[in-house]
Motif scaffolding. Structure first.
Motif, PDB file in Angstrom:
ATOM      1  N   VAL A  63       0.837  -1.206   0.000  1.00  0.00           N
ATOM      2  CA  VAL A  63       0.000   0.000   0.000  1.00  0.00           C
ATOM      3  C   VAL A  63       0.869   1.253   0.000  1.00  0.00           C
ATOM      4  CG1 VAL A  63      -1.703   1.349   1.299  1.00  0.00           C
ATOM      5  CG2 VAL A  63      -1.933  -1.148   1.148  1.00  0.00           C
ATOM      6  N   SER A  64       1.846   1.286   0.906  1.00  0.00           N
ATOM      7  CA  SER A  64       2.655   2.499   1.070  1.00  0.00           C
ATOM      8  C   SER A  64       3.634   2.705  -0.079  1.00  0.00           C
ATOM      9  CB  SER A  64       3.405   2.461   2.403  1.00  0.00           C
ATOM     10  OG  SER A  64       4.278   1.357   2.455  1.00  0.00           O
ATOM     11  N   GLN A  65       4.082   1.628  -0.714  1.00  0.00           N
ATOM     12  CA  GLN A  65       5.084   1.751  -1.768  1.00  0.00           C
ATOM     13  C   GLN A  65       4.477   1.883  -3.170  1.00  0.00           C
ATOM     14  OE1 GLN A  65       8.390  -1.122  -1.433  1.00  0.00           O
ATOM     15  NE2 GLN A  65       7.663  -1.552   0.628  1.00  0.00           N
ATOM     16  N   ILE A  66       3.233   1.437  -3.341  1.00  0.00           N
ATOM     17  CA  ILE A  66       2.626   1.453  -4.676  1.00  0.00           C
ATOM     18  C   ILE A  66       1.372   2.321  -4.708  1.00  0.00           C
ATOM     19  CG2 ILE A  66       1.634   0.053  -6.538  1.00  0.00           C
ATOM     20  CD1 ILE A  66       3.343  -2.311  -5.469  1.00  0.00           C
ATOM     21  N   TYR A  67       0.393   1.980  -3.881  1.00  0.00           N
ATOM     22  CA  TYR A  67      -0.882   2.709  -3.945  1.00  0.00           C
ATOM     23  C   TYR A  67      -0.767   4.156  -3.501  1.00  0.00           C
ATOM     24  CZ  TYR A  67      -5.747   3.983  -3.011  1.00  0.00           C
ATOM     25  OH  TYR A  67      -6.960   4.624  -2.988  1.00  0.00           O
ATOM     26  N   GLN A  68      -0.105   4.394  -2.381  1.00  0.00           N
ATOM     27  CA  GLN A  68      -0.041   5.764  -1.862  1.00  0.00           C
ATOM     28  C   GLN A  68       0.647   6.729  -2.819  1.00  0.00           C
ATOM     29  OE1 GLN A  68      -2.609   5.632   0.967  1.00  0.00           O
ATOM     30  NE2 GLN A  68      -1.391   7.496   0.720  1.00  0.00           N
ATOM     31  N   PRO A  69       1.806   6.379  -3.405  1.00  0.00           N
ATOM     32  CA  PRO A  69       2.416   7.292  -4.386  1.00  0.00           C
ATOM     33  C   PRO A  69       1.514   7.546  -5.590  1.00  0.00           C
ATOM     34  CG  PRO A  69       4.020   5.681  -3.650  1.00  0.00           C
ATOM     35  CD  PRO A  69       2.698   5.238  -3.116  1.00  0.00           C
ATOM     36  N   PHE A  70       0.804   6.496  -6.034  1.00  0.00           N
ATOM     37  CA  PHE A  70      -0.114   6.660  -7.171  1.00  0.00           C
ATOM     38  C   PHE A  70      -1.257   7.598  -6.794  1.00  0.00           C
ATOM     39  CE2 PHE A  70      -3.809   5.539  -9.694  1.00  0.00           C
ATOM     40  CZ  PHE A  70      -3.291   5.498 -10.979  1.00  0.00           C
ATOM     41  N   LYS A  71      -1.876   7.347  -5.657  1.00  0.00           N
ATOM     42  CA  LYS A  71      -2.992   8.179  -5.203  1.00  0.00           C
ATOM     43  C   LYS A  71      -2.564   9.632  -5.023  1.00  0.00           C
ATOM     44  CE  LYS A  71      -6.267   8.637  -1.354  1.00  0.00           C
ATOM     45  NZ  LYS A  71      -6.704   8.066  -0.059  1.00  0.00           N
ATOM     46  N   GLU A  72      -1.425   9.835  -4.381  1.00  0.00           N
ATOM     47  CA  GLU A  72      -0.946  11.199  -4.153  1.00  0.00           C
ATOM     48  C   GLU A  72      -0.624  11.902  -5.470  1.00  0.00           C
ATOM     49  OE1 GLU A  72       2.276  10.699  -1.421  1.00  0.00           O
ATOM     50  OE2 GLU A  72       0.951   9.985   0.185  1.00  0.00           O
ATOM     51  N   ALA A  73      -0.085  11.161  -6.422  1.00  0.00           N
ATOM     52  CA  ALA A  73       0.227  11.763  -7.727  1.00  0.00           C
ATOM     53  C   ALA A  73      -1.043  12.233  -8.422  1.00  0.00           C
ATOM     54  CB  ALA A  73       0.972  10.763  -8.605  1.00  0.00           C
ATOM     55  N   VAL A  74      -2.083  11.393  -8.431  1.00  0.00           N
ATOM     56  CA  VAL A  74      -3.345  11.784  -9.067  1.00  0.00           C
ATOM     57  C   VAL A  74      -3.914  13.020  -8.379  1.00  0.00           C
ATOM     58  CG1 VAL A  74      -5.712  11.101  -9.599  1.00  0.00           C
ATOM     59  CG2 VAL A  74      -3.868   9.432  -9.832  1.00  0.00           C
ATOM     60  N   GLN A  75      -3.926  13.005  -7.063  1.00  0.00           N
ATOM     61  CA  GLN A  75      -4.482  14.138  -6.321  1.00  0.00           C
ATOM     62  C   GLN A  75      -3.689  15.420  -6.567  1.00  0.00           C
ATOM     63  OE1 GLN A  75      -4.413  12.309  -2.415  1.00  0.00           O
ATOM     64  NE2 GLN A  75      -6.601  11.834  -2.512  1.00  0.00           N
ATOM     65  N   GLN A  76      -2.376  15.305  -6.612  1.00  0.00           N
ATOM     66  CA  GLN A  76      -1.546  16.491  -6.849  1.00  0.00           C
ATOM     67  C   GLN A  76      -1.726  17.027  -8.263  1.00  0.00           C
ATOM     68  OE1 GLN A  76       2.374  15.116  -5.788  1.00  0.00           O
ATOM     69  NE2 GLN A  76       1.873  14.984  -3.613  1.00  0.00           N
ATOM     70  N   VAL A  77      -1.835  16.125  -9.235  1.00  0.00           N
ATOM     71  CA  VAL A  77      -2.043  16.562 -10.615  1.00  0.00           C
ATOM     72  C   VAL A  77      -3.401  17.258 -10.744  1.00  0.00           C
ATOM     73  CG1 VAL A  77      -2.396  15.774 -12.996  1.00  0.00           C
ATOM     74  CG2 VAL A  77      -0.481  14.883 -11.655  1.00  0.00           C
ATOM     75  N   ILE A  78      -4.425  16.738 -10.094  1.00  0.00           N
ATOM     76  CA  ILE A  78      -5.734  17.393 -10.123  1.00  0.00           C
ATOM     77  C   ILE A  78      -5.633  18.825  -9.608  1.00  0.00           C
ATOM     78  CG2 ILE A  78      -8.035  17.417  -9.060  1.00  0.00           C
ATOM     79  CD1 ILE A  78      -7.981  14.346  -9.200  1.00  0.00           C
ATOM     80  N   GLU A  79      -4.871  19.018  -8.543  1.00  0.00           N
ATOM     81  CA  GLU A  79      -4.724  20.355  -7.960  1.00  0.00           C
ATOM     82  C   GLU A  79      -4.021  21.321  -8.913  1.00  0.00           C
ATOM     83  OE1 GLU A  79      -2.741  19.955  -4.236  1.00  0.00           O
ATOM     84  OE2 GLU A  79      -4.377  18.829  -3.294  1.00  0.00           O
TER      85      GLU A  79
END
Length: 251
Positions: A116-132
């Motif tokens: 979760v921390s090594q794969i999902y979290q970086p992916f989720k944070e990237a999507v959220q940051q790009v949206i911003e």
């Protein structure tokens, strides 16, 4: 040893304001060395159970045509399926179609959390940051599916999937109704299969029109059909976005 963000997620295109954010969760069949090969043969690791063949190429072409940003997963979905929340059992699958995944069986909670921390979290944070940063007017996620599943041939060629927000999906389905491809709503999968996580996580909270595309992967195998599919989807997305603008649902 940990997976760094650049391996877990890929961002392409100018990270600047654009109409559509394209997301491809199952873009890669990469197995970074720290995870091993999960006890799978090379044939399985190259097959549709490990990734969505053709999906990244389609996503890149659509993003290029709309001059938009894309976010893609950087590792195999068998390590972690970024279109699933951490609490979903199939986020780290122990079986995919007819294939057992030995390396995912009997994982400790610590090992699962590491995924979760090594794969999902970086992916989720990237999507959220790009949206911003890009302030998209809509989100489109792109997938492919196998023509034969559990031994049964699938007639559907393109699936237009949605969760609670049907705005863009409705307009795309209308646009493609008389087209050359067998196009269906929430087929071969739908919300009941848990496949709309990304739409629920990134689009619905931001009130963004959204759709999940599923294209049968034999249509994306580098032939003229792939161009036809891309053309049809481009036209349907463009029409849908135009109609949403005309109705005042997006700026």
């Amino acid at each position: 040893m940990t997976l760094d963000d650049s391996e877990a997620v890929v961002i392409e295109g100018a990270v600047a304001p654009c109409d559509i954010l394209f997301v491809c969760e199952h873009a890669s069949r990469s197995f970074p060395t720290e995870f091993g090969e999960l006890g799978l043969t090379e044939e399985v690791r190259r097959s549709h159970v490990a990734w969505d063949p053709g999906a990244l190429t389609l996503t890149r072409e659509l993003a290029k045509r709309f001059d938009c940003t894309l976010v893609a997963g950087g590792v195999s979905r068998l390590l972690y399926d970024c279109n699933r929340p951490p609490e979903a059992q199939d986020a780290v699958p122990t079986k995919s179609e007819v294939f057992d995944i030995p390396g995912n069986m009997d994982l400790s909670e610590t090992d699962r959390q590491a995924r979760v921390s090594q794969i999902y979290q970086p992916f989720k944070e990237a999507v959220q940051q790009v949206i911003e940063v890009v302030h998209p007017k809509a989100i489109v996620t792109v997938h492919s599916f196998t023509p034969v599943y559990h031994g049964k041939q699938r007639a559907v060629e393109i699936g237009i999937l949605h969760d609670r927000d049907t705005r863009l999906a409705d307009k795309m389905l209308t646009a493609m109704a008389d087209g050359p491809f067998n196009t269906r709503r929430n087929d071969p999968y739908g919300p009941e299969h848990g496949v709309t996580h990304s739409l629920r996580a990134y689009a619905l909270p931001n009130k963004l029109p959204n759709v999940m595309l599923e294209v049968r992967n034999d249509l994306l195998a580098g032939n003229s059909k792939a161009v036809e599919v891309t053309d049809a989807l481009e036209a349907a997305i463009a029409l849908g976005m135009a109609e949403l603008r005309e109705s005042g649902e997006i700026a």
